[in-house]
Design an enzyme around this catalytic site. Sequence first.
Site, PDB file in Angstrom:
ATOM      1  N   MET A   1       5.347 -46.064-102.321  1.00  0.00           N
ATOM      2  CA  MET A   1       5.078 -44.250-102.146  1.00  0.00           C
ATOM      3  C   MET A   1       6.591 -44.209-101.593  1.00  0.00           C
ATOM      4  O   MET A   1       7.010 -42.884-100.939  1.00  0.00           O
ATOM      5  CB  MET A   1       4.163 -43.481-101.253  1.00  0.00           C
ATOM      6  CG  MET A   1       2.931 -43.913-101.761  1.00  0.00           C
ATOM      7  SD  MET A   1       1.698 -42.859-101.914  1.00  0.00           S
ATOM      8  CE  MET A   1       1.808 -43.061-100.190  1.00  0.00           C
TER       9      MET A   1
ATOM     10  N   HIS B   1       8.355 -53.572 -97.659  1.00  0.00           N
ATOM     11  CA  HIS B   1       8.272 -53.332 -98.989  1.00  0.00           C
ATOM     12  C   HIS B   1       9.256 -54.778 -99.133  1.00  0.00           C
ATOM     13  O   HIS B   1       9.445 -55.316 -99.535  1.00  0.00           O
ATOM     14  CB  HIS B   1       9.032 -51.892 -98.568  1.00  0.00           C
ATOM     15  CG  HIS B   1       7.957 -50.464 -98.943  1.00  0.00           C
ATOM     16  ND1 HIS B   1       7.395 -49.786 -97.786  1.00  0.00           N
ATOM     17  CD2 HIS B   1       7.001 -50.196 -98.806  1.00  0.00           C
ATOM     18  CE1 HIS B   1       6.802 -48.407 -97.781  1.00  0.00           C
ATOM     19  NE2 HIS B   1       6.460 -49.279 -98.701  1.00  0.00           N
TER      20      HIS B   1
ATOM     21  N   VAL C   1       3.700 -57.132 -92.157  1.00  0.00           N
ATOM     22  CA  VAL C   1       5.050 -57.612 -91.446  1.00  0.00           C
ATOM     23  C   VAL C   1       4.663 -56.520 -90.193  1.00  0.00           C
ATOM     24  O   VAL C   1       4.172 -55.342 -90.163  1.00  0.00           O
ATOM     25  CB  VAL C   1       6.319 -57.025 -92.762  1.00  0.00           C
ATOM     26  CG1 VAL C   1       7.059 -57.439 -91.828  1.00  0.00           C
ATOM     27  CG2 VAL C   1       5.632 -57.945 -93.756  1.00  0.00           C
TER      28      VAL C   1
ATOM     29  N   GLY D   1       1.011 -55.178-100.501  1.00  0.00           N
ATOM     30  CA  GLY D   1       0.616 -55.643 -98.627  1.00  0.00           C
ATOM     31  C   GLY D   1      -0.030 -55.431 -98.410  1.00  0.00           C
ATOM     32  O   GLY D   1      -1.744 -55.337 -99.070  1.00  0.00           O
TER      33      GLY D   1
HETATM   34  O1  PAF Z   1       0.111 -48.136-101.067  1.00  0.00           O
HETATM   35  C1  PAF Z   1       0.970 -47.492-101.325  1.00  0.00           C
HETATM   36  O2  PAF Z   1       2.201 -47.859-100.802  1.00  0.00           O
HETATM   37  C2  PAF Z   1       0.561 -46.706-102.268  1.00  0.00           C
HETATM   38  O3  PAF Z   1      -1.253 -46.220-102.716  1.00  0.00           O
HETATM   39  C3  PAF Z   1       0.439 -47.580-103.928  1.00  0.00           C
HETATM   40  C4  PAF Z   1       0.185 -48.531-103.977  1.00  0.00           C
HETATM   41  C5  PAF Z   1       1.717 -47.038-104.336  1.00  0.00           C
HETATM   42  C6  PAF Z   1      -0.317 -46.117-104.972  1.00  0.00           C
HETATM   43  O4  PAF Z   1       0.422 -44.633-104.769  1.00  0.00           O
END
Ligand code: PAF
Length: 314
Positions: A58, A65, A211, A182
Amino acid sequence: MTENQPTIATTIADFITAITKALAAAQLQADEQARALAAQEGTEVIYRDVTLGFVPTMGALHNGHATLMRRAAEQNDVVVSSIFVNPLQFGPGEDYERYPRTLEADAALAGEAGVQVIFAPSVEEMYPDGDPLIRITSGELGTKFEGKTRPGHFDGVLTVVNKLFNIVRAGAGDHEVNAYFGQKDAQQFVLIQRMVHDFNHSVNLRPVAIVRDDDGLALSSRNEFLSPAEREAALVLSRTLALLRENSLNRGFEGIDLQSARERINATEGVRLDYLELVDPHTFGEPTEESERVLALAAIFVGSTRLIDNMDLR
Ligand code: PAF
């Protein structure tokens, strides 16, 4: 613009095309390398199919990430990522509006971590008819823990991930797709696993360990909302989980005192416990003495920010 700036696709059609092109280029390169190696060694050419790594996010990307993206880049020839703040997974009064949107910085971080294509659609692109009529429902598990405090959250997550998997698969053709998630969102991972199984998605799920910052705080885009004092207070979460783990490792199941752990969290100024529970991470059911793994799972509010974390106790 950095050297590794990824392509940014804002429409589904452009994303599919970009994936197909990136895979075709990677396949050409892999074929050439296979031929060069065979010529050098005087052996038969051994061709291999290139693979695609997919990291759904997101945005408001951080080192957690980047770890997913780097892992995907180590294990695949092409890596793509989505950045979409999915309104379906936020309830009324939650932080959908204030969720950080930092596309430029995200693209730089993702590029450095090996991502070639970013999919950053608008809400209208993803849900052109407004609220989708048909959604995935996350069943009983979707109403527990996170789902209890955030009703409908997992239906929203599964609905968008289902859509993203279909879009990515359309671009990937016959190439293998590996999707990276994650483990901080442990319940989300188990539900996505169930969806992949139940809906026969041809996507391999790759979980990646949480992390943490040096002081133990699990990395989260929501950490940005914390004032310095709140950030300090938030440490009670990872510290309490670490204490539970230590007691469990030293004294077994008997050593796990959930009630004291809950009290310790609630006694911290500015912190309110939402839940702290034990689960068997494979099923998300109650663990027993015999469970191979036991996961302590917790959510707290620090001021108006909600944070989650979990830790393996075995
Ligand atoms: O974990 C996330 O960042 C969100 O829930 C995802 C998997 C991108 C779905 O919007």
